[in-house]
Design a protein around this motif. Structure first.
Motif, short mmCIF file in Angstrom:
data_model
loop_
_atom_site.label_atom_id
_atom_site.label_comp_id
_atom_site.label_asym_id
_atom_site.label_seq_id
_atom_site.Cartn_x
_atom_site.Cartn_y
_atom_site.Cartn_z
N GLN A 67 -0.65 27.76 -16.98
CA GLN A 67 -1.85 26.95 -17.15
C GLN A 67 -2.36 26.44 -15.81
OE1 GLN A 67 -0.17 24.13 -19.95
NE2 GLN A 67 -1.51 24.90 -21.59
N ARG A 68 -1.43 26.07 -14.92
CA ARG A 68 -1.84 25.60 -13.60
C ARG A 68 -2.50 26.74 -12.82
NH1 ARG A 68 2.63 22.07 -14.04
NH2 ARG A 68 4.11 23.65 -13.37
N GLU A 69 -1.92 27.94 -12.90
CA GLU A 69 -2.52 29.09 -12.21
C GLU A 69 -3.92 29.37 -12.74
OE1 GLU A 69 -0.02 32.56 -12.24
OE2 GLU A 69 1.72 31.40 -11.61
N ASP B 226 -9.31 19.11 -6.45
CA ASP B 226 -8.53 19.45 -7.65
C ASP B 226 -7.61 20.64 -7.38
OD1 ASP B 226 -9.48 17.42 -9.25
OD2 ASP B 226 -10.99 18.65 -10.27
N ILE B 227 -8.13 21.64 -6.67
CA ILE B 227 -7.32 22.81 -6.32
C ILE B 227 -6.12 22.36 -5.50
CG2 ILE B 227 -7.25 24.94 -4.96
CD1 ILE B 227 -10.25 25.31 -5.78
N ALA B 228 -6.36 21.53 -4.49
CA ALA B 228 -5.28 21.05 -3.63
C ALA B 228 -4.28 20.22 -4.43
CB ALA B 228 -5.86 20.24 -2.49
N LEU C 91 -11.12 26.91 -11.12
CA LEU C 91 -11.72 26.03 -10.13
C LEU C 91 -12.25 26.82 -8.93
CD1 LEU C 91 -9.21 23.07 -10.28
CD2 LEU C 91 -11.66 22.92 -10.72
N LYS C 92 -11.54 27.87 -8.55
CA LYS C 92 -12.02 28.71 -7.44
C LYS C 92 -13.32 29.41 -7.82
CE LYS C 92 -7.76 29.54 -4.91
NZ LYS C 92 -6.83 30.55 -4.39
N LYS C 93 -13.40 29.89 -9.06
CA LYS C 93 -14.64 30.53 -9.53
C LYS C 93 -15.78 29.52 -9.55
CE LYS C 93 -12.40 34.00 -12.42
NZ LYS C 93 -12.11 34.43 -13.81
N LEU D 46 -18.59 19.89 -5.53
CA LEU D 46 -17.93 20.81 -4.59
C LEU D 46 -16.66 20.17 -4.03
CD1 LEU D 46 -20.74 22.47 -2.48
CD2 LEU D 46 -18.76 23.60 -3.43
N ARG D 47 -16.78 18.94 -3.61
CA ARG D 47 -15.64 18.21 -3.06
C ARG D 47 -14.56 17.99 -4.11
NH1 ARG D 47 -16.18 12.34 -0.09
NH2 ARG D 47 -14.62 12.79 1.48
#
Length: 68
Positions: A16-18, A52-54, A24-26, A46-47
């Motif tokens: 789920q995290r992946e 969130d990705i980090a 989020l990258k998309k 954007l920020r």
């Protein structure tokens, strides 16, 4: 969309995290494209997406280190 909460991320499975990072990258790509074409209204998203990705990657690394 509000930033993801740490408790929610910790409750996710590895898959789920992946998936969340991929989504989020998309989203970030699409937001960057909208900004370039002048269509982006919520520039703060954007920020939030980048953070969130980090946040997800950091928690995933912490959980992996804890398992060892």
């Amino acid at each position: 969309m509000a930033p993801m909460k740490v408790e929610d991320i910790r409750a996710m499975s590895d898959d789920q995290r992946e998936d969340a990072v991929l989504n989020l990258k998309k989203e970030r790509f699409n937001l960057r494209f909208q900004r370039a074409t002048g269509q982006l209204e919520n520039t703060s998203r954007l920020r939030e997406a980048r953070r969130d990705i980090a946040r997800i990657k950091t928690i995933a690394a912490q959980l992996r280190a804890k398992k060892k």
